[in-house]
Design an enzyme around this catalytic site. Structure first.
Site, short mmCIF file in Angstrom:
data_model
loop_
_atom_site.label_atom_id
_atom_site.label_comp_id
_atom_site.label_asym_id
_atom_site.label_seq_id
_atom_site.Cartn_x
_atom_site.Cartn_y
_atom_site.Cartn_z
N LYS A 1 0.84 -1.20 0.00
CA LYS A 1 0.00 0.00 0.00
C LYS A 1 0.87 1.25 0.00
O LYS A 1 1.88 1.32 0.73
CB LYS A 1 -0.91 -0.04 1.23
CG LYS A 1 -1.91 1.09 1.33
CD LYS A 1 -2.84 0.89 2.53
CE LYS A 1 -3.84 2.02 2.68
NZ LYS A 1 -4.78 1.80 3.81
N SER B 1 -9.10 3.07 2.27
CA SER B 1 -7.98 3.56 1.49
C SER B 1 -7.10 2.45 0.90
O SER B 1 -6.20 2.73 0.11
CB SER B 1 -7.10 4.48 2.36
OG SER B 1 -6.58 3.79 3.48
N SER C 1 -10.56 1.32 6.34
CA SER C 1 -9.72 1.29 5.15
C SER C 1 -9.30 -0.09 4.70
O SER C 1 -8.86 -0.27 3.56
CB SER C 1 -8.48 2.16 5.35
OG SER C 1 -8.84 3.53 5.40
#
Length: 518
Positions: free
Chosen positions: A83, A158, A182
């Site tokens: 990520k 996210s 997220s």
């Protein structure tokens, strides 16, 4: 050895077993992943910067380690997507922000270092919203990530890039993190597993407010077993996270199965506080009806948790003030609208607000415990709406009800964040729109092993129940789907000598000055 893209559809656990048995080579697996990325990523934009040359060298070294009979780590030879919030040595790490468009860290953070030490091969970064703010993975550096089931819709966030990459079988291991949902929201929207562990299980060395339990690092996977494999490779004590503590990481590798027939299950559509679309409510009720025979009890439960929304507003704003203060004071316009909104909300608050929110979170935890006197786990929808177009920054209305800010629609997940209980989003068929439906399962306080055990048992049961099986995207159909004009991709050369590459979408260009704001 020629690559076989069918390899990428095997589970991470099976791939690691076959590498250890010398049935497949890490080199063969990496090439298969690169082929899949090249074929599919142009349609969903999940992978951003890549480091294929370095990854190929590491795959060759991993192959030689196998041939020499050396001890192998839990993730030996498995290609890894990181990520873009996680600092990754030698690889462009932008945090989805123009401020860091050319940022290449010198060192891995704790999470990446642990996964690499376990044998994972960093292959690329996965897309996010700017600074992780919001649940729509789009930014002005890399553009938007589309949903694997319909690339014109959003993939959540996210950790949206990681979720989409896993759903498309681009990489067998991808990282995630979770503040208000997220991990869980993109997992739900893309049909994969996202596990928010209890604070401190997996150390997060990048959060400036080290003592807050709000933000955690956790695993994602196509199955619960894949999430457990990553968790076993990353959990444990680190001075980089003051909430971490000594534990046995290997205890997560194979959670003890839970007999569903003895389970007392409570369920709620909204935790008594969250706006939820009528269609999602209907889908949730249908799925509860389809699974309730599995349990000893399966009963609705009412909640009165207090002012969960204001509490989360204050605690979230505090974290953003800590992380973005310097950038905001230099140039507020350098931050996107979500990030600016969080900072400005926090800057307007007082010590009285902070003290109230800290105390209210403690009260919310105490109130939530009442449910676990009668139930072993709590089930709820993960998201209140079906995936919507990524061109909309957030869900501004739910069932006609205007949402107070850009993240209010995340209430179903940030309510459980405030409790600090472990929570798992499990694929559970499709919703009325034909998109993946995520079932949020909240376990008991610090009951991470139990929660994963229940999740694995549910996953196995769902495989045999019509309408509850994990949905799979039709990758062949992606190229035939009409896409938004801005989804035409262009390749940009990232500023790194080691063949670091990235795909920019949503009208992004190689010049920072010509990238329009989202």
């Amino acid at each position: 050895m020629t690559s076989d893209t069918r390899l990428v559809e095997l589970s991470a656990n099976e791939l690691r077993h076959r590498i250890g048995q010398r049935e497949i080579s890490p080199v063969e697996l990496l090439e298969a992943c690169i082929e899949r990325i090249d074929a599919v990523n142009p349609y969903v934009n999940a992978i951003t910067a890549t480091c294929y040359d370095r990854a190929r060298a590491e795959a060759r070294a991993a192959e030689q380690a196998v041939l020499r009979g050396e001890p192998l780590g839990l993730l030996h030879g498995l290609p890894l997507g990181v990520k873009d919030l996680e600092a990754t040595a030698g690889l462009l790490t932008t945090y989805g922000s123009q401020i860091y468009r050319e940022h290449i860290p010198a060192e891995d953070n704790v999470l990446v270092a642990r996964l690499r030490a376990a044998g994972a091969i960093v292959t690329g970064k996965t897309n996010i919203p700017e600074m992780g703010a919001g649940a729509n993975s789009r930014n002005t550096v890399w553009g938007a990530t589309g949903n694997p089931f319909n690339p014109n819709l959003n993939a959540g966030g996210s950790s949206g890039g990681s979720a989409a990459a896993l759903a498309c079988d681009m990489l067998p291991v991808c990282t995630g993190s979770d503040t208000g949902g997220s991990l869980r929201i993109p997992a739900a929207k893309c049909g994969v597993v996202g596990f928010r562990p209890s604070p401190g299980v997996v150390p997060s060395s990048r959060k400036l407010l080290g003592w807050t339990p709000l933000s955690v690092v956790g695993p994602m996977g196509r199955t619960v077993a894949e999430a457990c494999l990553q968790l076993a490779a990353s959990a444990g004590l680190s001075a980089g996270d003051p909430l971490s503590y000594p534990l046995d990481p290997m205890s997560f590798l194979d959670p003890e199965p839970v007999d569903l027939a003895g389970l007392r299950v409570g369920y709620t559509e909204d935790f008594g506080a969250c706006a939820v679309d009528a269609g999602i409510r209907r889908s949730f009720r249908e799925k509860i009806t389809a699974m309730r025979h599995l349990f000893k009890r399966c009963d609705p439960i009412d909640f009165d948790l207090g002012d969960v929304h204001r509490c989360f507003d204050v605690l979230r704003a505090e974290a953003f003030v800590a992380s973005t203060r310097d950038a905001y004071q230099r140039d507020p316009e350098s931050l996107g609208p979500n990030t600016r909104a969080n900072y400005e909300m926090g800057a307007a608050m007082s010590l009285l607000d902070s003290a109230w929110a800290q105390a209210e979170q403690t009260r919310i935890l105490a109130r939530f415990q009442q449910a676990f006197r009668d139930f072993d786990v709590i089930l709820a929808p993960t998201t209140p709406v079906s995936p919507f177009p990524w061109t909309s920054l957030f869900a501004s209305h739910i069932d006609g009800e205007a949402q107070a800010n850009y993240y209010r629609w995340l209430g179903l997940t940030y309510v459980t964040t405030l409790t600090t209980h472990p929570a798992l989003s499990l694929p559970c068929g499709r919703d009325e729109a034909g998109m993946p439906f995520g079932l949020q399962m909240v376990g008991p306080f610090r009951g991470d092993h139990f929660t994963l055990g229940v999740g694995q048992s549910l996953e196995q049961a769902f495989a045999g129940i019509a309408g509850l099986q994990r949905p799979r995207p039709d990758l062949a159909a992606l190229a035939r789907m009409p896409a938004e004009p801005a989804l035409a991709s262009i390749v940009t050369q990232a500023p790194h000598p080691d063949d670091v590459r990235g795909v920019a979408r949503a009208g992004a260009s190689a010049s920072a000055a010509t990238v329009s704001a989202v």
